[in-house]
Design a protein around this motif. Structure first.
Motif, short mmCIF file in Angstrom:
data_model
loop_
_atom_site.label_atom_id
_atom_site.label_comp_id
_atom_site.label_asym_id
_atom_site.label_seq_id
_atom_site.Cartn_x
_atom_site.Cartn_y
_atom_site.Cartn_z
N SER A 200 10.56 63.78 8.48
CA SER A 200 9.08 64.20 8.57
C SER A 200 8.21 65.51 9.20
N PRO A 201 8.18 66.28 8.87
CA PRO A 201 7.44 67.83 9.77
C PRO A 201 6.58 67.03 11.02
N ARG A 202 6.43 67.67 12.37
CA ARG A 202 5.26 67.55 12.85
C ARG A 202 4.41 67.79 12.47
N PRO A 203 3.37 66.88 13.00
CA PRO A 203 1.79 68.05 12.45
C PRO A 203 1.56 68.20 13.98
N ARG A 204 0.79 69.53 13.35
CA ARG A 204 0.86 70.85 14.12
C ARG A 204 -1.00 70.85 14.55
N ALA A 205 -0.74 70.67 15.66
CA ALA A 205 -2.74 70.89 15.89
C ALA A 205 -2.91 71.36 15.37
N ALA A 206 -4.56 71.49 14.94
CA ALA A 206 -5.20 71.85 14.48
C ALA A 206 -6.60 73.27 15.22
N ALA A 207 -6.19 74.06 15.37
CA ALA A 207 -6.81 75.74 15.83
C ALA A 207 -8.04 75.19 15.71
N SER A 208 -8.61 74.20 14.70
CA SER A 208 -10.16 74.38 14.54
C SER A 208 -10.45 73.44 14.08
N LEU A 209 -11.75 72.98 14.12
CA LEU A 209 -11.80 71.95 12.96
C LEU A 209 -12.09 71.87 11.38
N ASP A 210 -11.92 73.49 10.84
CA ASP A 210 -12.15 73.96 9.58
C ASP A 210 -10.68 73.91 9.50
N GLU A 211 -9.76 73.82 10.37
CA GLU A 211 -8.55 73.95 9.67
C GLU A 211 -8.07 72.49 9.77
N ALA A 212 -8.71 72.05 10.72
CA ALA A 212 -7.84 70.04 10.44
C ALA A 212 -8.81 69.95 9.47
N LEU A 213 -9.65 69.78 8.86
CA LEU A 213 -10.55 69.13 7.50
C LEU A 213 -9.38 69.52 6.48
N ALA A 214 -9.39 70.51 6.39
CA ALA A 214 -8.19 71.76 5.25
C ALA A 214 -7.19 71.09 5.24
N GLY A 215 -6.50 70.62 6.48
CA GLY A 215 -5.02 70.26 6.56
C GLY A 215 -4.98 69.08 6.08
#
Lengths: 405, 187
Positions: A200-215
């Motif tokens: 499985s693809p390793r989750p990439r660390a989100a750059a920002s909070l919005d990106e993390a929420l969207a992810g």
């Protein structure tokens, strides 16, 4: 480990077995790898200790003085190899081994465009250098388990072998010889479409909070395809997990097991009567059992005449030493309404026990029978043993005799 | 400490030239037949006999005291009897022994049967000797005489009349001694 690695290792192992089964040929009579020189042949064995490090005690005689046959100095390896073995012969009869392949690069460290052998032999390197060159470097270590192809240096080694053959013969190396030497070469495995490892693809660390929420919403939908499912979690829809779970109804208790269920009434606020002690049954005093006259309430004080005569002493007028009202037996336990007459226990008061009743209105006292105090005044009679008089002197005896009256 | 034994050596000396007899170096002595002495004492009376016997006893007590010295009060019964009996033996008054009946001391003198004057003489000699040697004022009464043994009871002067009364009442000497101890127990 992937199948590619396994296949490559299998091929390598086959080659090793084949090489081992074939007869090994000495590389050369004068070939020295270092260590102690052999007696019969010039091939030395033992540890690869630099020759320069061998020391001799000072007081020991010089080796030259020892009557040992002096051996001729060992020729340089390259020269010996070239002189004793023809390159064609080496190429034809040599069955290189894996170890030989490892040694080759140090023996022929010359570049590809190496001149002919005589030139090399013209300036032979010292033996010590040869020995030092036999040591492996980290860069020369071949990782056979690696997926990557062998480094280019190994390939150049093979080429150097070819070059050495060419040095012995013509400059144009015959191709069959090169192919024969190719046994030592890492052969490229057949081209296989290599797929990326299943993971499985390793989750990439989100750059920002919005990106993390969207992810989160996006990744929550993604399901790893071939990742082993966890023991707990979402049930996969493929494979054995896709089999439906048989829905067997759980056994339910039967009516016989449950019995008849009665609904209890709601608790009331009735006060509990805890002041009545349970009667104690004394089977040993069965003769003391009696029948109590029925009364309206147990809390009602019984009449005087109702008190039973529990003991003979109580029956006797006796209670000679007591007043009539004090000679009655004490009733410690009053039978409860639910108790039967037989279970009502009446304990005769013990002598000297404190008067205690369960009802305050029962003014009873223990029947104490005192011992008759007709003790005669008898004076104690003391019998003294005869005092053994043993005078130590005549004067003492005389004094004792004079005291007699 | 070892107590000295009675040594009669050189105690009685006969000076034949002078016709003198000395006892322990003391003055001339006269050897008198016993029977003559007893008649004399009988004629002299009880009081004279007692005085005569007291004088003999004081001399005996003095010699015993001289022999035992300052340890005479700690002298054992055997030692004292040895010395006292030796002195009486030199005088020819018989062989002395001591019996202890409880707390009562009974002096036994074996010898020929004595008459009343003779018994009075021996009693006075023993009393005088005890008074001189041990400074005790004792009364010696005759308990009994049988088979050559004269038993003398040593009591105080206060008890002596009672014992005499019992003896005159024909109370046996054993009963007398018992009564003496009963009287003490009841007291």
């Amino acid at each position: 480990m992937s199948t590619d690695k396994i296949s490559r290792l299998q091929s390598l192992l086959d080659r090793i077995k084949k090489n081992v089964a074939s007869p090994r040929r000495p590389l050369g009579s004068n070939l020295v790898f270092g260590g102690t020189q052999g007696q019969r042949s010039d091939i030395s064995t033992g540890p690869s200790v630099p020759a320069a490090s061998v020391t001799k005690p000072k007081d020991a005689p010089a080796l030259n003085d020892v009557a040992t046959p002096r051996r001729p100095p060992l020729p340089p390896i390259a020269a010996a190899e070239v002189a004793a073995h023809r390159p064609e012969t080496v190429a034809a009869h040599r069955t290189p081994t894996l170890s030989g392949a490892a040694r080759v690069p140090t023996m022929a460290g010359a570049p590809l465009g190496r001149p002919s052998a005589p030139e090399v032999s013209a300036k032979p390197p010292p033996t010590l250098e040869v020995i030092e060159e036999l040591d492996f470097d980290d860069a020369e270590v071949i990782d056979i388990t690696s997926d990557r192809p062998p480094p280019a240096e190994i390939s150049s080694v093979e080429v150097s072998h070819v070059v050495s053959v060419e040095a012995a013969g013509t400059s144009d190396a015959p191709k069959p010889a090169a192919e024969h030497v190719d046994d030592l070469h890492w052969s490229e495995p057949p081209t296989i479409d290599r797929h990326p490892p299943d993971s499985s693809p390793r989750p990439r660390a989100a750059a920002s909070l919005d990106e993390a929420l969207a992810g989160v919403t996006a990744e929550s939908v993604e399901v790893p395809i071939k990742t082993p499912p966890p023991e707990s979690g979402r049930q996969p829809l493929e494979g054995v997990y896709a089999a439906p779970i048989p829905e067997t109804p759980l056994p339910r208790p039967t009516v016989e097991q449950l019995g008849e269920t009665l609904d209890l009434e709601a608790p009331t606020s009735a006060a509990l009567e805890l002041d009545l002690a349970k009667p104690k049954v004394q089977k040993a005093q069965e003769d003391l059992e009696f029948e109590l006259p029925p009364r309206a309430s147990v809390l009602e004080a019984p009449a005087r005449g109702e008190f039973p005569a529990l003991t003979r002493e109580a029956v006797e007028p006796a209670s000679r030493h007591r007043a009539p009202e004090q000679s009655q037996t004490q009733i410690l336990n009053v039978p409860d309404e639910g108790d039967t007459i037989e279970t009502a226990a009446i304990v005769a008061p013990s002598e000297g026990s404190a008067p205690s009743t369960d009802r305050d209105n029962l003014a009873l006292s223990p029947d104490l029978t005192e011992r008759t105090s007709e003790v005669q005044a008898v004076a104690p009679e003391f019998i003294h043993p005869a005092h053994k008089f043993a005078p130590k002197s005549f004067a003492e005896l005389l004094d004792a005799s004079l005291k007699l009256q | 400490m070892a107590e000295p034994h009675f040594d009669p050596a050189h105690a009685l000396k006969f000076d034949l030239g002078r016709g003198q007899v000395t006892l322990q170096g003391q003055g001339p002595c006269v050897l008198v037949p016993k029977a003559a002495l007893l008649e004399l004492l009988s004629a002299a009376g009880e009081e004279a006999t007692r005085n005569f016997g007291q004088q003999l006893g004081v001399e005996v007590g003095r010699r015993v005291s001289d022999r035992l010295g300052s340890d005479i009060h700690q002298a054992s019964i055997e030692t004292f009897v040895d010395h006292l009996g030796g002195e009486l033996a030199l005088l020819g008054l018989g062989s002395l022994a001591v019996e202890r009946w409880g707390m009562a001391m009974v002096i036994v003198i074996e010898g020929p049967t004595l008459n009343k004057s003779g018994i009075a003489l021996l009693s006075a000699v023993v009393s005088g000797a005890l008074q001189r040697a041990l400074s005790r004022d004792a009364t010696v009464l005759e308990l009994a005489q049988s088979e050559g043994k004269l038993r003398l009871l040593v009591v105080s002067k206060d008890t002596a009349p009672k014992v005499r009364q019992w003896l005159t009442q024909n109370v046996s000497w054993g009963e007398v001694i018992t009564r003496l101890h009963e009287q003490r127990g009841n007291a």
